[in-house]
Scaffold this active site. Sequence first.
Site, PDB file in Angstrom:
ATOM      1  N   ALA A  42       0.823  -1.215   0.000  1.00  0.00           N
ATOM      2  CA  ALA A  42       0.000   0.000   0.000  1.00  0.00           C
ATOM      3  C   ALA A  42       0.859   1.268   0.000  1.00  0.00           C
ATOM      4  CB  ALA A  42      -0.938   0.006   1.208  1.00  0.00           C
ATOM      5  N   CYS A  43       2.074   1.187   0.562  1.00  0.00           N
ATOM      6  CA  CYS A  43       2.970   2.351   0.612  1.00  0.00           C
ATOM      7  C   CYS A  43       3.644   2.620  -0.733  1.00  0.00           C
ATOM      8  CB  CYS A  43       4.014   2.157   1.701  1.00  0.00           C
ATOM      9  SG  CYS A  43       5.093   0.739   1.404  1.00  0.00           S
ATOM     10  N   GLY A  44       3.416   1.733  -1.725  1.00  0.00           N
ATOM     11  CA  GLY A  44       3.985   1.931  -3.051  1.00  0.00           C
ATOM     12  C   GLY A  44       5.305   1.223  -3.287  1.00  0.00           C
TER      13      GLY A  44
END
Length: 178
Positions: free
Chosen positions: A155-157
């Site tokens: 989710a943080c990339g």
Amino acid sequence: MKGKKILFILSGSIACFKACEVVSALIKNGAEVQTCATKNALNFIGEATLEGLTHKKVYHEMFESGSYLKHIELNSWAELTLLCPATANIINKIAAGIADDFASTLLAANDYKKPFLIAPAMNVNLYLNPATAESIEKLKKRGVVFIGPETGLLACGVKAIGKMSEPAEILKAVKEVL
């Protein structure tokens, strides 16, 4: 899986949306599913979603009227416990025996004689944290089966380990254990 009783616990992760797919798949395969969610899990998905999938109340409040012994009753009822998604917080709580909300009290009351599966989902730094790694090893020694995590886009990339396994893989693991 027809008629199997599964206690499904969700902790606060963006992967809760994928956990709903697992709940749905378990039900489609004939399992009876009872959900419990942490307060943080309910920040990611609504109680109505879980009730709509299971047609059952979602347990999340320790001191709600009528829930005082539910953590014991649900453990007695369940044939298998699945914690999905599992954050570093809840994994570390279980390993340390911390019981400070409904979900962690429910997990602390687990007798480990029945199958207990955990599908982690967290940032790579949380997963690789030495405390989390120690907690995972401690739980494995107690007989807990871990499903994943996988390497993928978080989710943080960042592409790294910590991604929750896909619903089909989790369903496969539950079927194998049952």
